[in-house]
Design an enzyme around this catalytic site. Structure first.
Site, PDB file in Angstrom:
ATOM      1  CB  CYS A  47      -0.868  -0.015   1.087  1.00  0.00           C
ATOM      2  SG  CYS A  47      -1.802  -1.442   1.569  1.00  0.00           S
ATOM      3  N   GLY A 107       0.108   0.527  -5.038  1.00  0.00           N
ATOM      4  CA  GLY A 107      -1.233  -0.203  -4.923  1.00  0.00           C
ATOM      5  C   GLY A 107      -2.258   0.097  -5.682  1.00  0.00           C
ATOM      6  N   GLY A 124       2.037  -2.346   5.075  1.00  0.00           N
ATOM      7  CA  GLY A 124       2.837  -3.353   5.560  1.00  0.00           C
ATOM      8  C   GLY A 124       2.070  -4.616   5.982  1.00  0.00           C
TER       9      GLY A 124
END
Length: 467
Positions: free
Chosen positions: A12, A39, A114
């Protein structure tokens, strides 16, 4: 979930701004636009005005998700944003971020880059608190709900109480009606930077997002740092780093980060040029030209060409508008594979001995098609050079990779891979060469995908379905 194009994908991108007097939703939109490479599944923005907090998110690219009306409705002086590629939790609109939770302190929104490695434990803690219902399948929601139910007089105390039990990779931005809070895991696995635009304060996954809106990069958010920004300005606090050491993902420099970003005072573009030069020193070849697999391998190919004295040319042109589409190709186009993404240039390649630079071979499904395309366009020899070591282990810390049994380098030696992709030769950059080219000590990186040396215990074979 297998990636159809056999590429690695980041988890992300996150962005946050505390900007009284600014159109924070619009600035967040453009910040996310600059982070789109991290992303492409969904995007969202949350905004706060000191009293209320609103969130809007949907599936698709940043440019597809938001309209002028959407941005206008997100009023306030603080905002956070998120653009997502799923690594934990399936790809659906319910998992789009920022995630909104509520509690006795009011609402809080969270956006996370993450992957966590102790999600089951975090959910058990929620069950102990009577929090039985989750609206998503992401590890990020578990963190948000733990913060909302933690002891503490305010959000900062509750976040400080929660983060020591959260294990894994996280660069998070959190929004309360009055504060912007950023926190980075004690290992610093995923990037996060801090900047300024006039009287506004900004955090973002990468500095390229600051550049896009004209902001100044001040520094990295440190591993184990919590940065709180409110009406009094920014202040910094530390979370527990006992047993942790710097372990930034080395693939940020190879592939994931935007080439225009600066990470640890190193411009990613120049690091990739040096990586290419090191690759030329380790694996020279007598050839007529050097070409990249566009776009991410272009700087490494330039570095290889410069070091080797061979001319740099583009033998493949990328169709930049194929990208993310919700229209599925028919079977004939699906079988064409890379032809959907690239056009070969026979006039450049005919009769030439070609060095092809790419940044990785994951499953080994795409590279043979690229080699075949170049041969069909007339290349006499195709020598493949990879600007990273062989990937022999999956990532459990925020990168979408195949399982170990699907990774070609975990199951074949280099000569066998060379035959599989039908190249005339194949060379992977050594880990020592990679580290030397980046210019930072080896012990500051996570390189588990090459070595199996994870910076923390990981839950093996995490997958994308709800857990």
């Amino acid at each position: 979930m297998a990636t159809a194009d056999d590429r690695l994908h980041e988890a992300c991108g996150v962005f946050g701004i505390y900007g009284p007097g600014e159109d924070v939703a619009r600035l967040t939109f453009f910040g996310l636009y600059a982070l789109q490479h991290r992303g492409q599944e969904s995007a969202g923005i949350a905004a706060a005005d000191g009293h209320d907090l609103k969130v809007f998110s949907d599936m698709g690219l940043v440019s597809q998700v938001f309209s002028e009306d959407d941005l206008t409705a997100l009023q306030g002086h603080i905002a956070i944003g998120h653009t997502r590629y799923s690594t934990t939790g399936s790809s659906c609109v319910e998992n789009a971020q920022p995630i909104l939770v509520g509690g006795d302190l009011g609402p809080m929104a969270l956006a996370h880059n993450g992957n966590l490695v102790n999600t089951q434990y975090l959910r058990s803690r929620l069950l102990e608190r009577g929090e039985l219902t989750e609206s998503t399948t992401t590890d990020s929601e578990s963190v948000a709900r733990l913060c909302a139910t933690a002891p503490g007089r305010d959000w900062v105390e509750r976040i400080r109480h929660t983060m020591p039990i959260v294990k894994g990779a996280y660069s998070m931005v959190m929004l309360t009606p009055r504060e912007l809070i950023a926190v980075r895991d004690p290992y610093g696995i995923r990037p996060l930077c801090f900047g300024r635009l006039g009287d506004s304060w900004i955090v973002a996954s990468e500095s390229c997002a600051l550049d896009t809106i004209g902001a100044e990069l001040l520094r990295e958010v440190l591993p184990g740092e919590m940065l709180i920004i409110d009406e009094h300005g920014p202040r910094s606090e530390s979370i527990d780093r006992e047993g942790a050491h710097d372990a930034m993902c080395i693939f940020e420099y190879i592939y994931f980060a935007g080439a225009a970003s600066v990470i640890n005072d190193t411009l990613v573009y120049l690091a990739r040029e040096r990586i290419g030069a090191e690759l030329a020193r380790e694996y020279p070849v007598d050839a007529d030209l050097v070409m990249p697999v566009p776009d991410s391998a272009i700087p490494a190919a330039i570095g290889y060409a410069r070091e080797s004295g061979l001319p740099f040319q583009e033998g493949l042109i990328k169709n930049r508008y194929i990208g993310r589409t919700f229209i599925q190709p028919d079977q004939r186009l699906r079988e064409a594979g890379v032809a959907l993404k690239f056009n070969a240039l026979p006039e450049v390649l005919e009769g030439k001995r070609v060095v092809v630079i790419d940044d990785s071979i994951v499953r080994g499904t795409t590279t043979p098609k690229i080699v075949e395309m170049l041969r069909r366009a007339g290349a006499r020899e195709v020598h493949v050079r990879i600007s990273a070591p062989p990937m022999i282990n999956p990532c459990y810390l925020g990168i979408d990779t195949a399982r170990r049994e699907e990774l070609i380098a975990a199951n074949m030696d280099v000569p066998s891979i060379c035959r599989h992709i039908d190249a005339d030769s194949l060379g992977y950059l050594s880990l020592d060469g990679l580290v030397a080219a980046i210019g930072l000590p080896k012990n500051r990186f996570c390189h588990a995908c090459f070595t199996g040396e994870y910076p923390m215990p990981v839950q093996l074979d995490l997958d994308l379905v709800a857990r």
